[in-house]
Design a protein around this motif. Sequence first.
Motif, PDB file in Angstrom:
ATOM      1  N   GLN A 172       0.815  -1.211   0.000  1.00 45.17           N
ATOM      2  CA  GLN A 172       0.000   0.000   0.000  1.00 45.17           C
ATOM      3  C   GLN A 172       0.856   1.272   0.000  1.00 45.17           C
ATOM      4  N   HIS A 176      -3.181   7.400  -0.663  1.00 48.50           N
ATOM      5  CA  HIS A 176      -3.954   6.940  -1.811  1.00 48.50           C
ATOM      6  C   HIS A 176      -4.986   5.914  -1.356  1.00 48.50           C
ATOM      7  N   ASP A 177      -6.020   5.768  -2.159  1.00 51.93           N
ATOM      8  CA  ASP A 177      -7.075   4.825  -1.788  1.00 51.93           C
ATOM      9  C   ASP A 177      -7.685   4.167  -3.035  1.00 51.93           C
ATOM     10  N   GLN A 179      -8.924   1.752  -5.870  1.00 56.17           N
ATOM     11  CA  GLN A 179      -9.326   0.335  -5.880  1.00 56.17           C
ATOM     12  C   GLN A 179      -8.358  -0.458  -6.758  1.00 56.17           C
ATOM     13  N   ARG A 185      -7.292  -1.846  -1.575  1.00 55.36           N
ATOM     14  CA  ARG A 185      -7.291  -0.431  -1.965  1.00 55.36           C
ATOM     15  C   ARG A 185      -5.909   0.163  -1.683  1.00 55.36           C
ATOM     16  N   GLY A 186      -5.523   1.120  -2.544  1.00 53.93           N
ATOM     17  CA  GLY A 186      -4.294   1.853  -2.288  1.00 53.93           C
ATOM     18  C   GLY A 186      -3.026   1.086  -2.568  1.00 53.93           C
TER      19      GLY A 186
ATOM     20  N   ALA B 174      -2.321   2.724   3.371  1.00 52.72           N
ATOM     21  CA  ALA B 174      -3.153   3.446   2.406  1.00 52.72           C
ATOM     22  C   ALA B 174      -4.303   4.152   3.121  1.00 52.72           C
ATOM     23  N   GLY B 175      -4.696   5.284   2.563  1.00 52.58           N
ATOM     24  CA  GLY B 175      -5.838   6.007   3.106  1.00 52.58           C
ATOM     25  C   GLY B 175      -5.494   6.896   4.281  1.00 52.58           C
ATOM     26  N   GLN B 238      -3.685  -3.756   7.650  1.00 62.14           N
ATOM     27  CA  GLN B 238      -3.279  -3.315   6.308  1.00 62.14           C
ATOM     28  C   GLN B 238      -1.766  -3.423   6.133  1.00 62.14           C
TER      29      GLN B 238
END
Lengths: 312, 312
Positions: A172, A176-177, A179, A185-186, B174-175, B238
């Motif tokens: 990751q 960012h996220d 798909q 995600r990310g 991420a995120g 994650q």
Amino acid sequence: MTDYALAVDLGGTKVEAAIVDPTGSVLPGSRHRRPSGQAATSDDLARSVTEAVQDAVGALVDATRHDRVVGIGIGSAGPLVGSDGRVSPLNLPAWRGYPLGDLVASLVPDVPVVTRIDGIAITLAETWVGAAQGEHNVMGMVVSTGVGGGLLLDGRTHGGPSGNAGHIGHVQVAGHDDQCACGARGCLEAVASGPRTVAWARRNGWAGDSGEQLAESARGGDPIARAAIERSATAVGQAIASTSALLDLDVVAIGGGFSHVADDYIDIVARTVAGHSDFGFVTSTRVVASGLSGEGPLIGAAALIHHREQVG
Amino acid sequence: MTDYALAVDLGGTKVEAAIVDPTGSVLPGSRHRRPSGQAATSDDLARSVTEAVQDAVGALVDATRHDRVVGIGIGSAGPLVGSDGRVSPLNLPAWRGYPLGDLVASLVPDVPVVTRIDGIAITLAETWVGAAQGEHNVMGMVVSTGVGGGLLLDGRTHGGPSGNAGHIGHVQVAGHDDQCACGARGCLEAVASGPRTVAWARRNGWAGDSGEQLAESARGGDPIARAAIERSATAVGQAIASTSALLDLDVVAIGGGFSHVADDYIDIVARTVAGHSDFGFVTSTRVVASGLSGEGPLIGAAALIHHREQVG
């Protein structure tokens, strides 16, 4: 008498085979290619592998009657199923757990077969004839339609129990996220691959639809095209920094079509890593352009035999 | 005659030493502690190490006159400077490149000294007497004031050329984009550590100021406290998924004070990994609670001697 390796590279659109000598050179005339692809049946794929291998071995017999194949190295698109030669390439749905190693062994009997994910083959090629010669803690990477890699740690490749370690594209990236096709995600691949970078530029008002056009627009001064390229390279640098925090890498060698999208693409990645944090063991990781030609995956597959002491 | 290891664990607030037998048990009466800390001078630190070691060894001589120390294992807070015993612990500013291994060797001469980062010691303890016994691809992790870890890959520890591999706390998530103390953004530690989780809850209107209070509020049904805990555990999951994409881990064992903030903290982490993506080699990574007691870091330091065949 020269000890040759038979090298096989199975990818999503083609399979290639060649004869590689102990110095990492492809025997002239021995490199042969057949189609693979999403639509291929299992028989189609087996036939393509068989023909490519037979043509490659045929070149050896014709050219150098007194030489021999001492082993078979196979680099395959992932995922693998362990390290015993079974493959389930994401983009070749006809093969799930298919014993590719056994198929190739049946064509060239009585020599060892070593099968690893293609990212490991590329990484071995970088340390053998490419941009990471003599290094012991290396990631070889490809930024293209997807983003992939392979690991050499303390001088030995690391495939992990399932054979699938090295998936840098599914590390990751903070901030960012997006798909990802993997379901998460990310992931780096969802942010930084060629197609995803083109798509980001289009969402932001750029009008083209290929990596080549993106490169041209950026060279011509288009700020969105340039921003898209910087976004990709920065994300690659962030994922390398995460990887080096975990693994303390010495050098990362980056190839793949999209890594050529701008002359300074590798420089942006390198600057991102160098400025990432206060941890010297992260920021000292060198980022360099791949030193491999288009023969890299085959040379890497051959390294599974010629440099088997490095294969974990 | 029993072959004992002298185990030393250097942390940010204390140094401990003990004598550990070949079954992973601490010799009764041999565990001794002295202060370390941000404000300590180099002489203070050297005195604390010396006294803790001398007390530990003294217990051995008193108790079991016919036994012996066969080696010294040191687990240290990072960063290290290579694997030869020099340490630069972030929270002990008086020591930068300090030859801790040489200091301890001078106190107990003529036996081998092995120094590794504390995350590696913990990981070895998990595979020896903890929650990852018999496993070969393991990350031991601590979620506390910081977030740290160590790696066992294919049955051997991986410290990397600088000795600092295993910094899972500085893998990006991420995120998120939180500023980390290391200078980067979106690191797991900046998102998920105890203090950062408490701070997030406070920013969102929760009124307490400690992890213990956060645990109590969440048990009492406070939705913000609960959300803060879930945010931390999800981020840990994650980062583990990113790590397993790279390294194909079999099991991750999580300890540290903040991992006890909720009864289901480890379950949330495990569910996050299990549902992360379509890649079975990522989602099959088992996440378990640490099987270690407070003696874990010392037992792990002793494993550097008693299980030196696992030390890369």
